[in-house]
Design an enzyme around this catalytic site. Structure first.
Site, mmCIF file in Angstrom:
data_model
loop_
_atom_site.group_PDB
_atom_site.id
_atom_site.type_symbol
_atom_site.label_atom_id
_atom_site.label_comp_id
_atom_site.label_asym_id
_atom_site.label_seq_id
_atom_site.Cartn_x
_atom_site.Cartn_y
_atom_site.Cartn_z
ATOM 1 N N LYS A 41 0.816 -1.216 0.000
ATOM 2 C CA LYS A 41 0.000 0.000 0.000
ATOM 3 C C LYS A 41 0.847 1.263 0.000
ATOM 4 O O LYS A 41 0.326 2.346 -0.163
ATOM 5 C CB LYS A 41 -0.909 0.038 1.238
ATOM 6 N N ARG A 90 -17.593 2.057 7.999
ATOM 7 C CA ARG A 90 -17.999 3.463 7.956
ATOM 8 C C ARG A 90 -19.265 3.647 7.137
ATOM 9 O O ARG A 90 -20.100 4.480 7.443
ATOM 10 C CB ARG A 90 -16.881 4.317 7.350
#
Length: 158
Positions: A41, A90
């Site tokens: 990442k 979320r």
């Protein structure tokens, strides 16, 4: 003793993360914030920096520890004798990916349960990547992260 592992890259740790940790710390005997090395990442902060920031931000929680891991999450959870993997959701858009992860983890380690928690609505839109982007563009991130993280972002991004 019931142990939960809360995994992620935490690049950087946000108030949304802290909210989940705080609530989990009231429900589990031990919460391990497990910071994955996650080099593919290309995180903004090194593994060591992410662990140190998390330790500073979470220092007030007696039953919370921050550990680094590399490799399969379920193997780390087994080594820590954790019975629960805690994951944050979320928005609905998070669900499909998280559902896939939970299903695969259940296949690999059926003895470990995945528990989904949602952050306080004040933090539902906060993500580490948005915080990094706002900070990189000179925006104010003080409402989203701890003061120590603000300082680290300013030092990192100039």
């Amino acid at each position: 003793m019931q142990t939960a592992v809360y995994p992620g890259t935490f690049d950087p740790i946000t108030h949304g993360h802290t909210d989940l940790v705080e609530r989990a710390s009231k429900r589990f005997d031990r919460v391990i914030v497990a910071i994955h090395r996650s080099e593919p990442k290309q995180p903004a902060f090194s593994w060591e920096q992410r662990m140190e920031l998390a330790r500073q931000v979470l220092a007030g929680f007696e039953n919370v520890v921050v550990e680094g891991f590399d490799g399969l999450l379920v193997e780390f959870a087994r080594a820590q004798q954790a019975g629960v993997i805690l994951r944050g959701l979320r928005a609905v858009s998070d669900f499909e990916y998280e559902f896939q992860l939970a299903s695969m983890n259940r296949h690999l380690a059926p003895e470990i349960e995945t528990l989904f928690m949602t952050p306080d609505e004040h933090y539902a839109y906060v993500s580490s990547s948005l915080v990094r982007e706002i900070a990189a563009l000179g925006g104010d991130v003080t409402g989203f992260v701890h003061a120590k993280v603000v300082a680290a972002l300013q030092q990192r991004l100039g």
